[in-house]
Design an enzyme around this catalytic site. Structure first.
Site, mmCIF file in Angstrom:
data_model
loop_
_atom_site.group_PDB
_atom_site.id
_atom_site.type_symbol
_atom_site.label_atom_id
_atom_site.label_comp_id
_atom_site.label_asym_id
_atom_site.label_seq_id
_atom_site.Cartn_x
_atom_site.Cartn_y
_atom_site.Cartn_z
ATOM 1 N N SER A 11 4.255 9.715 11.806
ATOM 2 C CA SER A 11 5.708 9.758 11.740
ATOM 3 C C SER A 11 6.286 10.546 12.911
ATOM 4 C CB SER A 11 6.153 10.392 10.418
ATOM 5 O OG SER A 11 7.535 10.253 10.232
ATOM 6 N N TYR A 13 0.843 -1.196 0.000
ATOM 7 C CA TYR A 13 0.000 0.000 0.000
ATOM 8 C C TYR A 13 0.876 1.243 0.000
ATOM 9 C CZ TYR A 13 -3.538 3.441 1.001
ATOM 10 O OH TYR A 13 -4.363 4.530 0.908
ATOM 11 N N GLN A 46 10.236 16.059 9.703
ATOM 12 C CA GLN A 46 9.211 15.128 10.156
ATOM 13 C C GLN A 46 7.907 15.842 10.496
ATOM 14 O OE1 GLN A 46 9.536 11.519 10.202
ATOM 15 N NE2 GLN A 46 10.957 12.500 8.805
ATOM 16 N N GLN A 83 -10.547 0.568 2.027
ATOM 17 C CA GLN A 83 -11.076 -0.329 1.000
ATOM 18 C C GLN A 83 -9.962 -1.039 0.239
ATOM 19 O OE1 GLN A 83 -11.559 2.962 1.181
ATOM 20 N NE2 GLN A 83 -11.520 3.963 -0.830
ATOM 21 N N GLU A 125 5.551 -34.960 30.714
ATOM 22 C CA GLU A 125 4.412 -34.104 30.379
ATOM 23 C C GLU A 125 3.110 -34.886 30.248
ATOM 24 O OE1 GLU A 125 5.478 -31.860 26.905
ATOM 25 O OE2 GLU A 125 6.950 -30.640 27.986
ATOM 26 N N ASN A 181 -3.025 6.339 6.829
ATOM 27 C CA ASN A 181 -3.680 7.148 7.850
ATOM 28 C C ASN A 181 -4.388 6.260 8.879
ATOM 29 O OD1 ASN A 181 -6.030 6.256 6.604
ATOM 30 N ND2 ASN A 181 -6.372 8.163 5.483
ATOM 31 N N GLU A 188 10.614 6.211 16.091
ATOM 32 C CA GLU A 188 10.733 5.687 14.728
ATOM 33 C C GLU A 188 12.110 6.037 14.159
ATOM 34 O OE1 GLU A 188 8.441 6.170 10.404
ATOM 35 O OE2 GLU A 188 8.228 7.725 11.940
ATOM 36 N N HIS A 189 12.488 7.312 14.282
ATOM 37 C CA HIS A 189 13.791 7.782 13.822
ATOM 38 C C HIS A 189 14.537 8.405 15.005
ATOM 39 C CE1 HIS A 189 11.014 8.373 10.303
ATOM 40 N NE2 HIS A 189 11.936 7.617 9.730
#
Length: 431
Positions: A237, A127, A259, A188, A414, A211, A326-327
């Site tokens: 982000s 995506y 960012q 979708q 066991e 998003n 993240e960064h």
């Protein structure tokens, strides 16, 4: 950006200072997305066309991008942009090929051979968002490792107003050997790839940022046994910069804004040992912000962001590990030495001349990374993300005789006698 002195905070205030922006309407969004997913599962392409009309304002005829559209995209793309995509592709491919996991073969006992072999995930869905800006770089970051792994990749990206996918995304996709691209965005698109429709093939695993609706869709299909696996949890982000008195305020401000311009729910943090650097960065932020086309968006992100004054780089790294960005940019003296203390981060940038932007585009590493604290347990996308690992064991008669009694005793402990019998009958039948 609000300035905070870490040493003056109690534990509750410290936790609050590292809190991400609250994702609004999460439950409501998840409920809406669940309905959209069910509509796609029930009515396939018809629902995809209706939702594209509703959300993108585009009337779709054929959902899949035609070969002529790929050719047109290549023709209309400026030569220097094609060259930049080609150059980035080469470096990303070089890094990811070097990181391909190798098959293993170990003899754990005489006559007992254990192996681990890799197999490509058969069909993967990629995506690529196209909200306020096209993202050909994401097509590269997902397409290159999929190509190296040998997965059959399909790609979805929202259509533009003219009903076509952004040309740079199409060019990047074709550069990665992707033949099938669909003019679909949002939840979708995730539903279509997870369950399949008349046009879109069902995928085994779905990759890519998006998003809140895309993220909700990915989480929902991953939780469904009939859905698809996903790469990793993703949120807005973010970047965390650690700066001492050797940092360049101009560079630091540029990194923070790079960012912040992603979206109003992005978050940037500066941790600094120097009051002079903090003051200079604030001045630079104001100067650079005034010249940015996306200044309004960046300003909103800065409202969610903060500067934290600390007493040492070591304290800053401990805070960063707690936040798990993240960064992470280490704009400090001897940044390489500090790397050993970093425990939780999606991607790290060492020194004053390693801007986060090169990781986003063309250094060679991947920019699809865990956000919202997920870096404590997740890694960024790599070739390994597109592979499964299968273990194998092969035993000779002597090998089973050597380790069989161990297996039998543990099975008996066991209370699983059939397990023990599976070994015993073979030992009894030895020639």
């Amino acid at each position: 950006m609000k300035v905070i002195d870490w040493n003056r905070l109690d534990e509750a205030a410290r936790t609050e200072s590292l809190r991400r922006p609250v994702q609004k309407r999460q439950n409501e969004i998840a409920s809406e997305v669940a309905r959209l997913i069910e509509q796609v599962r029930a009515d396939g392409d018809a629902t995809l066309r209706a939702l594209t009309r509703r959300f993108d304002g585009v009337e779709l005829g054929v959902i899949e991008v035609a070969e002529a559209e790929f050719e047109s995209a290549t023709a209309q793309l400026p030569a220097d942009l094609r060259a930049a995509i080609d150059e980035a592709y080469t470096r990303i491919r070089a890094f990811h090929i070097a990181a391909v996991p190798q098959n293993l073969r170990v003899e754990t006992a005489p006559g007992v051979v254990c192996e681990r072999i890799t197999r490509a995930i058969p069909t993967v869905g990629l995506y690529v968002p196209a909200g306020s800006a096209p993202l050909p770089s994401t097509a590269l970051m997902l397409g290159v490792p999929a190509e190296i792994a040998g997965s059959d990749a399909v790609l979805c990206s929202p259509p533009q107003a003219d009903g076509r996918v952004e040309p740079s995304v199409l060019y990047a996709a074709r550069r990665c050997g992707i033949r099938r691209v669909f003019k679909l965005g949002g939840a979708q698109a995730i539903a279509a790839m997870a369950y399949g429709t008349e046009s879109v093939p069902r995928c085994d695993k779905i990759f890519g940022p998006g998003n809140a609706w895309v993220t909700a869709a990915k989480l929902l299909v991953a939780a469904d046994s009939e859905g698809a696996a996903i790469d990793l949890p993703a949120g807005p982000s973010e970047v965390l910069v650690i700066a001492d008195d050797t940092a360049s305020p101009r560079f630091v401000a540029a990194d923070l804004l790079s960012q912040a311009e992603h979206g109003p729910d992005s978050q940037v943090l500066l941790l600094s040992t120097s009051a002079a650097i903090v003051a200079a960065v604030q001045q630079e932020l104001a100067l650079q912000l005034a010249a940015l086309p996306r200044a309004t968006i960046a300003n909103l992100a800065l409202d969610n962001s903060r500067i934290i004054e600390v007493d040492s780089v070591e304290t800053a790294i401990a805070i960063s590990n707690r936040y798990a960005p993240e960064h992470l940019i280490l704009s400090v003296r001897d940044a390489r030495r500090c790397l050993a203390s970093v425990r939780s981060a999606g991607s790290v940038f060492l020194g004053n001349y390693a801007p986060e932007s090169v990781g986003d585009y063309c250094s060679g590493t991947n920019h699809v990374l865990p956000t919202y604290g997920a870096a404590r347990a997740y890694s960024g996308v790599s070739v390994q993300s597109f592979l499964t690992f299968i273990t194998v064991q092969e035993l000779s008669v002597a090998g089973l005789a050597g380790i069989g009694p161990c297996a039998m005793r543990l099975a008996q402990a066991e209370g699983l006698q059939a397990h023990a019998n599976a070994v015993a009958v073979r030992l009894e039948a030895r020639p």
